[in-house]
Design a protein around this motif. Structure first.
Motif, mmCIF file in Angstrom:
data_model
loop_
_atom_site.group_PDB
_atom_site.id
_atom_site.type_symbol
_atom_site.label_atom_id
_atom_site.label_comp_id
_atom_site.label_asym_id
_atom_site.label_seq_id
_atom_site.Cartn_x
_atom_site.Cartn_y
_atom_site.Cartn_z
ATOM 1 N N HIS A 13 9.364 1.697 3.165
ATOM 2 C CA HIS A 13 8.641 1.730 3.209
ATOM 3 C C HIS A 13 7.884 0.338 3.507
ATOM 4 C CE1 HIS A 13 6.290 5.348 4.741
ATOM 5 N NE2 HIS A 13 6.861 5.273 3.678
ATOM 6 N N LEU A 19 1.686 -1.085 -4.359
ATOM 7 C CA LEU A 19 0.729 -0.146 -3.098
ATOM 8 C C LEU A 19 1.034 0.589 -3.105
ATOM 9 C CD1 LEU A 19 -1.628 -0.375 -1.487
ATOM 10 C CD2 LEU A 19 -0.172 -1.541 -0.332
ATOM 11 N N HIS A 29 -6.251 7.075 -0.976
ATOM 12 C CA HIS A 29 -5.104 6.900 -0.329
ATOM 13 C C HIS A 29 -4.530 7.935 0.251
ATOM 14 C CE1 HIS A 29 -4.662 2.649 -0.574
ATOM 15 N NE2 HIS A 29 -5.045 2.826 -1.782
ATOM 16 N N ALA B 101 2.597 5.038 6.737
ATOM 17 C CA ALA B 101 3.574 4.309 6.955
ATOM 18 C C ALA B 101 2.133 3.581 8.560
ATOM 19 C CB ALA B 101 4.991 4.335 8.141
ATOM 20 N N HIS B 103 -0.701 4.530 7.597
ATOM 21 C CA HIS B 103 -2.003 3.730 6.845
ATOM 22 C C HIS B 103 -1.508 2.547 5.604
ATOM 23 C CE1 HIS B 103 -5.148 4.648 3.572
ATOM 24 N NE2 HIS B 103 -4.439 4.386 2.852
ATOM 25 N N LEU B 104 -0.157 2.626 5.588
ATOM 26 C CA LEU B 104 0.099 1.116 5.287
ATOM 27 C C LEU B 104 -0.268 0.242 6.232
ATOM 28 C CD1 LEU B 104 3.298 2.129 3.465
ATOM 29 C CD2 LEU B 104 1.351 1.143 1.901
ATOM 30 N N LEU B 107 -3.881 -1.158 6.180
ATOM 31 C CA LEU B 107 -3.841 -1.875 5.268
ATOM 32 C C LEU B 107 -3.748 -3.145 5.184
ATOM 33 C CD1 LEU B 107 -3.135 1.075 2.149
ATOM 34 C CD2 LEU B 107 -6.141 0.120 2.578
ATOM 35 N N ARG B 108 -3.032 -3.078 6.039
ATOM 36 C CA ARG B 108 -2.217 -4.663 5.398
ATOM 37 C C ARG B 108 -2.518 -6.186 5.727
ATOM 38 N NH1 ARG B 108 2.666 -3.067 8.169
ATOM 39 N NH2 ARG B 108 3.355 -2.038 6.785
ATOM 40 N N ASP B 111 -3.138 -6.742 2.539
ATOM 41 C CA ASP B 111 -2.077 -6.281 1.558
ATOM 42 C C ASP B 111 -1.332 -7.193 0.428
ATOM 43 O OD1 ASP B 111 0.338 -4.337 0.728
ATOM 44 O OD2 ASP B 111 0.868 -5.401 1.913
ATOM 45 N N ALA B 116 -5.309 -2.417 -3.743
ATOM 46 C CA ALA B 116 -5.563 -0.986 -3.077
ATOM 47 C C ALA B 116 -6.842 -0.711 -2.923
ATOM 48 C CB ALA B 116 -4.466 -0.743 -2.927
#
Lengths: 150, 117
Positions: A13, A19, A29, B101, B103-104, B107-108, B111, B116
């Motif tokens: 990822h 994170l 999350h 992926a 979700h990330l 969030l970026r 980041d 977080a």
């Protein structure tokens, strides 16, 4: 299944190990991705007591019919941001899940999930390798069966 | 295929032993008697019989009634169940990571802050 058949899942990822570790341990999350497909896991259905021996519980809700499925686990080893382990005592005699987070140094992190479900099978690395081998053989064997069935 | 989880426990613990896996690999080639199975393993018939009992309990093998020699036969249903279980788990994790992926990606923008929570 063409690869090993070992219960190992690898994924890279674009995020830091910290994170990703937080994503795997923070209910806010987890609610975004814990799934599985066709199911959602509301944040209030997630219990995380992040310490060895602490509870990790998720109750997933089936989007179609509202039925629920609860996973009950207890945390084992925890090393933020590199390692996370939990054991589901109810599943197949104690399924153990170890998730490792490896910084690839380019802003990406490799996440490897290794699951073992049989105590004898995860006591030694040797046994683990043997277990994987046996599954290889089965897959091979099953593929020969499939062609016979046709 | 609906499988009682307990049966899978039996299957996987039966598979945890290298001799039993070797026996199954041999039976994948065709049925064999206890004698034939004992041969390559340098084991007594009794020791082999013990392993066979475990495999039989896990229903990974069965023994034919008719013949005096009662040859062992590989049972494929349980193997299918084990393979299916593995595949199911793989799919769960694949899907989970797909969503992670996404979700990330969402969030970026924050980041950089590395916070977080």
């Amino acid at each position: 299944m063409t690869d090993t058949g070992e219960l190992t899942y690898r994924r890279v990822h674009a995020a830091s190990p910290e994170l990703l570790f937080d994503c795997m341990t923070d209910p806010e999350h987890l609610a975004h991705f814990w799934g599985p497909a066709g199911m959602t896991t509301p944040v209030e259905n997630i219990v995380v007591d992040l310490r060895p021996g602490g509870v990790f519980e998720t109750t997933m809700v089936n989007d179609a019919d509202g039925s629920t499925h609860t996973m009950r686990a207890v945390y084992g080893e925890i090393r933020r941001p590199s390692l996370l382990e939990w054991v589901e005592a109810d599943v197949q005699g104690g399924m153990r899940t170890r998730v490792t987070f490896t910084d690839l140094g380019d802003g990406r992190t490799e996440v490897v999930t290794h699951q073992t479900n049989v105590p004898e099978a995860y006591r030694s690395a040797q046994a683990r390798a043997g277990f994987a081998t046996s599954l290889d053989r089965f897959e091979h064997y099953l593929s020969t069966l499939d062609s016979k069935r046709r | 295929m609906v499988v009682v989880e307990d049966e899978l426990s039996l299957v996987f613990s039966a598979l945890a032993d290298p001799t039993r896996r070797a026996i199954l690999a041999r039976l994948a080639l065709g049925e064999a008697t206890v004698n034939q199975l004992a041969e390559p393993f340098d084991m007594t018939q009794q020791a082999v019989s013990k392993h066979l009992k475990v495999l039989e309990q896990a229903r990974l093998i069965s023994r034919t009634r008719a013949a005096q020699s009662r040859p062992c036969v590989l049972e494929t249903v349980r193997l299918d169940a084990a393979a299916e279980w593995i595949e199911r788990h793989r799919r769960v994790w694949a899907d989970r990571h797909d969503r992670l992926a996404e979700h990330l990606a969402a969030l970026r923008p924050r980041d950089d802050e590395e916070k977080a929570e």
